[in-house]
Motif scaffolding. Structure first.
Motif, PDB file in Angstrom:
ATOM      1  N   THR A 253      34.136   2.074  16.942  1.00 53.85           N
ATOM      2  CA  THR A 253      33.821   1.225  18.462  1.00 53.85           C
ATOM      3  C   THR A 253      33.161   1.289  18.839  1.00 53.85           C
ATOM      4  O   THR A 253      32.806   0.155  19.542  1.00 53.85           O
ATOM      5  N   HIS A 254      32.025   2.391  19.282  1.00 59.53           N
ATOM      6  CA  HIS A 254      31.077   2.210  19.159  1.00 59.53           C
ATOM      7  C   HIS A 254      30.262   0.971  18.981  1.00 59.53           C
ATOM      8  O   HIS A 254      29.432   0.336  19.429  1.00 59.53           O
ATOM      9  N   LEU A 255      30.657   1.231  17.090  1.00 54.42           N
ATOM     10  CA  LEU A 255      28.960  -0.620  16.447  1.00 54.42           C
ATOM     11  C   LEU A 255      29.517  -1.578  16.769  1.00 54.42           C
ATOM     12  O   LEU A 255      29.045  -2.600  17.457  1.00 54.42           O
ATOM     13  N   LEU A 256      31.442  -1.491  17.398  1.00 51.73           N
ATOM     14  CA  LEU A 256      31.623  -3.175  17.581  1.00 51.73           C
ATOM     15  C   LEU A 256      31.166  -3.448  18.517  1.00 51.73           C
ATOM     16  O   LEU A 256      31.020  -4.642  19.586  1.00 51.73           O
ATOM     17  N   GLN A 257      31.488  -2.435  19.685  1.00 54.05           N
ATOM     18  CA  GLN A 257      30.911  -2.812  21.291  1.00 54.05           C
ATOM     19  C   GLN A 257      29.484  -2.603  21.273  1.00 54.05           C
ATOM     20  O   GLN A 257      28.678  -3.716  21.977  1.00 54.05           O
ATOM     21  N   SER A 258      28.410  -2.440  20.316  1.00 55.39           N
ATOM     22  CA  SER A 258      26.972  -2.899  19.986  1.00 55.39           C
ATOM     23  C   SER A 258      27.027  -4.073  19.770  1.00 55.39           C
ATOM     24  O   SER A 258      25.315  -4.227  20.157  1.00 55.39           O
ATOM     25  N   GLN A 259      27.320  -5.160  20.186  1.00 51.79           N
ATOM     26  CA  GLN A 259      27.244  -6.404  19.408  1.00 51.79           C
ATOM     27  C   GLN A 259      25.798  -6.488  18.390  1.00 51.79           C
ATOM     28  O   GLN A 259      25.634  -7.460  18.276  1.00 51.79           O
ATOM     29  N   GLY A 260      26.108  -5.553  16.980  1.00 50.73           N
ATOM     30  CA  GLY A 260      25.098  -5.990  16.616  1.00 50.73           C
ATOM     31  C   GLY A 260      24.455  -5.251  16.104  1.00 50.73           C
ATOM     32  O   GLY A 260      22.453  -5.162  15.851  1.00 50.73           O
ATOM     33  N   GLN A 261      24.140  -4.485  17.427  1.00 51.80           N
ATOM     34  CA  GLN A 261      22.818  -4.021  17.821  1.00 51.80           C
ATOM     35  C   GLN A 261      22.599  -2.147  16.766  1.00 51.80           C
ATOM     36  O   GLN A 261      23.563  -1.697  16.769  1.00 51.80           O
ATOM     37  N   ILE A 262      21.301  -1.438  16.722  1.00 52.42           N
ATOM     38  CA  ILE A 262      21.583  -0.474  15.587  1.00 52.42           C
ATOM     39  C   ILE A 262      22.103   0.879  16.447  1.00 52.42           C
ATOM     40  O   ILE A 262      21.152   0.607  18.049  1.00 52.42           O
ATOM     41  N   ILE A 263      22.125   1.880  16.086  1.00 52.45           N
ATOM     42  CA  ILE A 263      22.028   3.668  16.570  1.00 52.45           C
ATOM     43  C   ILE A 263      20.823   4.100  15.797  1.00 52.45           C
ATOM     44  O   ILE A 263      21.013   3.504  14.689  1.00 52.45           O
TER      45      ILE A 263
END
Length: 433
Positions: free
Chosen positions: A346-356
């Motif tokens: 979910t976090h990766l989807l909400q990041s909208q392409g941003q890296i973590i």
């Protein structure tokens, strides 16, 4: 490329290696001389041909006429009709050599030979007062013998003369219109009225329908195949019969007679042939050119109910597979994720392409206070599980990608593969475990 012959010469092997010049070459088996035309029916000797004594004896004993095939490295292959004998002639070495291990022969006169890819086939024929319906191929690599291909069903009862030809484009063999003798005292002759095709991919004979083209059984039969059309000669007319498009065209020319033919050769679409004694001026039938000057006269055959049923079955099968595929996609169960997997995805989807970063990932997975080895193990397990579930359900490999940080190559950044967000959003389901 192959040739057939209406009236056999005595002890000559003929072929054409240069279709630009249209000049023939031949081997005189009585004198063992290699000869070439300087112009039509004027020959010069090019040297003597060497062959093992026993191989020459086999050839003399069973000689009929031969179908020539041009092979690489100036090799011409001769398949002796009515037998399984195969001889290769090396033009550079002027050496004729038998390459098969055939023992039995005599059952396949008037069989049809052709290459399918790099494999030589022989279909049908007759001999010993019976008809041969078998499909055979020459095993050049292992046994050096003719092996049988077993169809899934029965085809035409006679495969000899008539309309016989292999279509490279469609990968099918057409067969129909053969003459059948009863071999009784009256030796009554009937004509097979049906056209079939053998589909090599399906290994199945398919009945196309009843042949419409009228012709007398007593008429002189002269039919060639150029790979797309059956070319039928009848005095001042040439008929072009296309089994694929189910059409018949006729070209008329009352100044030209076409019916007298011996050997024939095929170069691209053009039929080249000599008279029945294999002498005289070469005749040319440029099919594509003459088709433009020809008149459409009707269908080659009337499609049979079995042909229509075959296409109906294919259509229903295709429709059924399509419906099942769509239903499967509609009914696919969502991807089941546990708490941590759902939280990360979910976090990766909400990041909208941003890296973590690795540090952020450790926080998300509640393992930031653990040892570095445990952090690495937890990250590996959870990322592997998520990627495997997505691949199984959506056929997307490595959905979560990792790349080294530009500042410190020892640290990795994580992100979703580009373009898969919507597919994952519609497929994930949060199950607490």
């Amino acid at each position: 490329m192959n040739s057939t012959k209406a009236i056999a010469d005595s002890k000559y092997l003929y072929w054409i290696s240069d279709y630009q010049s249209k000049l023939r070459k031949r081997i005189n088996l009585d004198e063992l001389s290699f000869e070439a035309e300087t112009k039509t029916n004027e020959w010069i000797k090019r040297g003597q041909v060497s062959i093992q004594t026993n191989e020459l004896a086999d050839l003399h004993a069973k000689f009929n006429y031969a179908d020539p095939f041009l092979r690489p490295n100036q090799i011409t292959r001769f398949v002796i009709q009515g037998t399984g004998l195969i001889y290769d002639f090396d033009e550079k070495e002027k050496k004729l050599k038998r390459i098969d291990n055939t023992v039995h022969s005599g059952h396949n006169f008037n069989s049809h030979r052709f290459y399918r890819g790099n494999i030589l086939y022989s279909i049908g024929g007759e001999g010993f007062w019976s008809y041969n319906k078998r499909i055979t191929y020459f095993d050049e690599k292992i046994s050096k013998e003719w092996e049988i291909l077993r169809p899934k069903n029965e085809g035409p009862e006679v495969i000899s003369d008539g309309y016989q030809g292999y279509s490279k484009q469609a990968d099918v063999f057409y067969s129909g219109g053969s003459l059948k003798k009863n071999f009784l005292e009256n030796e009554e002759i009937t004509q097979i009225p049906t056209l079939f095709k053998f589909d090599f991919k399906l290994k199945t004979w398919i009945e196309l329908g009843k042949i419409n083209f009228p012709r007398s059984i007593e008429a002189h039969r002269m039919i060639f195949w150029n790979g797309s059309f059956f070319v039928q000669l009848e005095r001042d007319k040439v008929y072009f019969l296309n089994p694929s498009e189910n059409s018949v065209y006729v070209y008329s020319d009352n100044t030209t007679y076409f019916e007298d033919a011996g050997y024939h050769y095929v170069s691209k679409d053009t039929i080249m042939y000599y008279n029945a004694q294999n002498k005289g001026t070469i005749r040319l039938i440029a099919v594509n050119n003459l088709i433009k000057k020809s008149k459409f006269v009707g269908k080659f055959y009337t499609e049979s109910s079995s042909t229509n049923l075959y296409f109906w079955i294919l259509g229903i099968l295709f429709l059924s597979i399509t419906i099942l595929f769509l239903l499967r996609r509609i009914r696919n169960k969502p991807i089941k994720l546990d708490e941590l997997e759902y939280k990360l995805l979910t976090h990766l989807l909400q990041s909208q392409g941003q890296i973590i970063s690795t540090i952020d990932l450790n926080e998300l997975l509640d393992c930031s206070t653990k040892s570095q080895e445990n952090q690495r193990r937890i990250r590996h397990i959870i990322l592997t599980q998520i990627n495997q579930k997505i691949e199984n359900q959506l056929n997307i490999k490595n959905a979560i990608e990792r790349t080294p940080s530009e500042e410190d190559k020892r640290i990795f950044n994580y992100h979703l593969k580009q373009g898969i967000d919507d597919a994952i959003k519609s497929a994930i389901k949060h199950d607490k475990v």
